[in-house]
Scaffold this motif. Structure first.
Motif, PDB file in Angstrom:
ATOM      1  N   LEU A   4     -46.390 -49.267  56.794  1.00  0.00           N
ATOM      2  CA  LEU A   4     -45.860 -49.627  55.480  1.00  0.00           C
ATOM      3  C   LEU A   4     -46.392 -48.672  54.414  1.00  0.00           C
ATOM      4  O   LEU A   4     -45.644 -48.186  53.557  1.00  0.00           O
ATOM      5  N   GLY A  54     -37.071 -46.117  52.968  1.00  0.00           N
ATOM      6  CA  GLY A  54     -36.773 -47.540  52.778  1.00  0.00           C
ATOM      7  C   GLY A  54     -36.580 -48.251  54.103  1.00  0.00           C
ATOM      8  O   GLY A  54     -37.108 -49.347  54.329  1.00  0.00           O
ATOM      9  N   ASN A  55     -35.859 -47.589  54.993  1.00  0.00           N
ATOM     10  CA  ASN A  55     -35.616 -48.133  56.323  1.00  0.00           C
ATOM     11  C   ASN A  55     -36.929 -48.379  57.073  1.00  0.00           C
ATOM     12  O   ASN A  55     -37.148 -49.440  57.669  1.00  0.00           O
ATOM     13  N   VAL A 104     -42.380 -54.034  57.429  1.00  0.00           N
ATOM     14  CA  VAL A 104     -42.526 -55.404  56.929  1.00  0.00           C
ATOM     15  C   VAL A 104     -42.073 -56.405  57.999  1.00  0.00           C
ATOM     16  O   VAL A 104     -42.736 -57.416  58.258  1.00  0.00           O
ATOM     17  N   LEU A 105     -40.928 -56.087  58.658  1.00  0.00           N
ATOM     18  CA  LEU A 105     -40.442 -56.975  59.714  1.00  0.00           C
ATOM     19  C   LEU A 105     -41.467 -57.077  60.845  1.00  0.00           C
ATOM     20  O   LEU A 105     -41.672 -58.152  61.411  1.00  0.00           O
ATOM     21  N   VAL A 161     -38.869 -51.323  55.586  1.00  0.00           N
ATOM     22  CA  VAL A 161     -38.322 -52.614  56.026  1.00  0.00           C
ATOM     23  C   VAL A 161     -38.788 -52.915  57.452  1.00  0.00           C
ATOM     24  O   VAL A 161     -39.220 -54.029  57.769  1.00  0.00           O
ATOM     25  N   GLU A 162     -38.747 -51.888  58.305  1.00  0.00           N
ATOM     26  CA  GLU A 162     -39.181 -52.069  59.695  1.00  0.00           C
ATOM     27  C   GLU A 162     -40.656 -52.477  59.768  1.00  0.00           C
ATOM     28  O   GLU A 162     -41.023 -53.346  60.568  1.00  0.00           O
TER      29      GLU A 162
END
Lengths: 170, 336
Positions: B202, B101-102, B108-109, B105-106
């Motif tokens: 991703l 998950g981490n 996507v950011l 998120v990275e």
């Protein structure tokens, strides 16, 4: 809850997936080579724009390495950059500022390169890219001097690092 | 009861599984070290690297759990310590879920912030070479391993009815997609498509999250005692039907039902029987218990309970259930 889709036994045998993976990569590589695409390339086309044009370089003074004289930078590192520009048929346009402002200019695309007292352990690498450290550059006194440039302009970085490697070897 | 020794076929499979797990740990450590040499600005490469480190968790928890589950049952742990395998399974699942998950998120950011990954050059024998080529080379090399140990473990998991080993094998089988994705990401950077790197990262992290979800879910369901399912969680375990069929065949049994929970590798079984005319002898019960225990190596821990009425939640089995034999584990005594 939904049941997970059947996996294991219904999958294709491993050998065929490996063949698919390998041939996909091979096909991609051949396709790229066939199109004559340069690898690495610049997303923003820096190297292409510079060649025969202007190289916008920021400089902050640093001992004997980068000496500022009015609007121009001098010293061994500045000369190396002039040499790189000359190799690409470009003229250097200097901007003299503090290190932080130079980094900001790189991020905003107002500069192509920045030099000063930065070394390979520079903390700016989250915002900008840094070349490898070059302790062998004239005037560096053994410090692994680095040149900053915008993130992801990898063709420019590769060209610069190639030039610096040659300079050090000379 | 709660036995910890295995029949010869399973012992052999377990020995092989342990060897493969050690081989995998060794191989993965080498690939982690190799990737460390080339990992640079590519997010996809970093994600694949962390995925490699995470892939050690199932092997380590399998080997640690094996040390624990061999202890025989005691007064303090009357069911034995078989659940250690499920605990390890859960730890592995949750770790995958959080780190995946981490990473997602990275990634996507990275896309949102339009982060342009930088990959420089290295000097090799006086030549300046783009580091991306080495990344592609290392990852192509790394692809090979899972194709060797993945199928080997996949063959052993059903024999041992071991879900940790099964998910480990299943993850290895999907591993080549991770590696190819990281290669695509690096080549994307190479041709100036900076976004392809984050997209590949991703893709890889979503795969990790999915693995984590499947593992955690399966481990939690076993820990809260869902009825026993096959090693891949696909079907109700065929032993349900076979036990009912065996009990119903006894002349003194009017009706029977069974509850089976998966303790990890072995089962805990409660068989409920309604005796004809409400009468049953101790000999009958003991004979039935022994017969069930001998039916399959997974079920040594069997209790047979005479009842006036079958509990609703216990499985009544059905004729179809008795015939289904999807897992090789249903017939373990033939030499593997």
């Amino acid at each position: 809850m939904t049941r997970p889709r059947p996996r294991g036994p219904s999958r294709k045998p491993a050998g065929s997936s490996r063949a698919v993976g390998a041939s996909a990569i091979a096909a991609l590589t051949i396709a790229l080579a066939g199109c004559g695409i340069q690898i690495p390339a610049d997303p923003d086309g820096s190297l292409e724009r510079i060649t025969g044009g202007e190289l916008r370089v920021g400089a902050s003074p640093s001992g004997d390495l980068v000496v500022v004289d009015g609007d121009e930078a001098e010293g061994p590192l500045a000369e190396v950059i002039e040499g790189f520009a000359a190799e690409r048929g470009a003229t250097v346009v200097w901007t003299i500022d503090s290190e932080e402002d130079l980094v900001d200019d790189l991020v905003r695309g107002r500069l192509d390169l920045a030099i000063g007292g930065m070394t390979a352990s520079t903390p700016w690498t989250t915002q900008v890219s840094a070349t490898r450290g070059y302790p062998g550059l004239p005037g560096s006194k053994g410090a692994d001097v680095t040149v900053l440039l915008p993130l992801g302009e990898n063709a420019l970085q590769a060209a610069l690092e190639t030039y610096l490697d040659e300079e050090v070897a000379r | 009861m709660g036995r910890t020794d295995l029949p010869p076929g399973q012992q052999e499979a377990l020995r092989k599984a342990v060897r493969w797990e050690w081989f995998t740990i060794g191989y993965t450590c080498v690939t982690i070290a190799l990737i460390a040499l080339v990992v640079s600005g590519s997010q996809a490469m970093k994600t694949a690297w962390i995925e490699d480190m995470l892939s050690l968790i199932p092997q380590i928890s399998f080997l640690l759990a094996l040390l624990v589950i061999r202890h025989p049952p005691t007064r303090k742990f009357p069911y034995g310590l078989h659940r250690a395998m499920a605990a390890g399974h859960l730890v592995a699942g949750v770790a995958l879920l959080i780190v995946g998950g981490n990473l997602a998120v990275e990634a996507v950011l990275g896309l949102v912030r339009a982060e342009h990954p930088a990959i420089g050059t290295v000097q090799v024998f006086g030549q300046t070479v783009w580091l991306g080529w080495f990344m592609v080379g290392v990852m192509a090399l790394v692809t090979i391993g899972p194709f060797i140990y993945g199928p080997a473990k996949a063959k052993l998991a059903p024999v041992l009815h071991n879900k940790v080993l099964y998910t480990d094998a299943d993850m290895a089988k999907a591993d080549w997609t991770t590696t190819v994705a990281s290669i695509v990401g690096v080549l994307g950077i190479g041709i100036g498509w900076w976004w392809l790197d984050s997209a590949a990262a991703l893709f890889i992290s979503v795969g990790i999250v999915w693995d984590g979800y499947r593992n955690s879910r399966s481990a939690v369901l076993d820990l809260i005692d869902q009825r026993a399912r096959t090693y891949d969680d696909q079907e109700r375990h065929p032993l349900h039907g076979r036990i009912i069929a065996a009990l119903d065949a006894q002349p003194w049994v009017e009706a029977s039902a069974v509850r089976i929970r998966d303790m990890g590798q072995v089962f805990h079984i409660e068989a409920f029987v309604v005796p004809r005319h409400g009468k049953v002898s101790l000999d009958h019960l003991e004979a039935a218990r022994r017969a069930l225990a001998e039916m399959d190596w997974k079920m040594q821990d069997v209790v047979v309970v005479p009842v006036a009425e079958l509990p609703d939640e216990a499985s009544r089995g059905d004729r179809g259930e008795a015939k289904v034999q999807p897992a090789p584990s249903a017939r373990p005594r033939r030499g593997m």
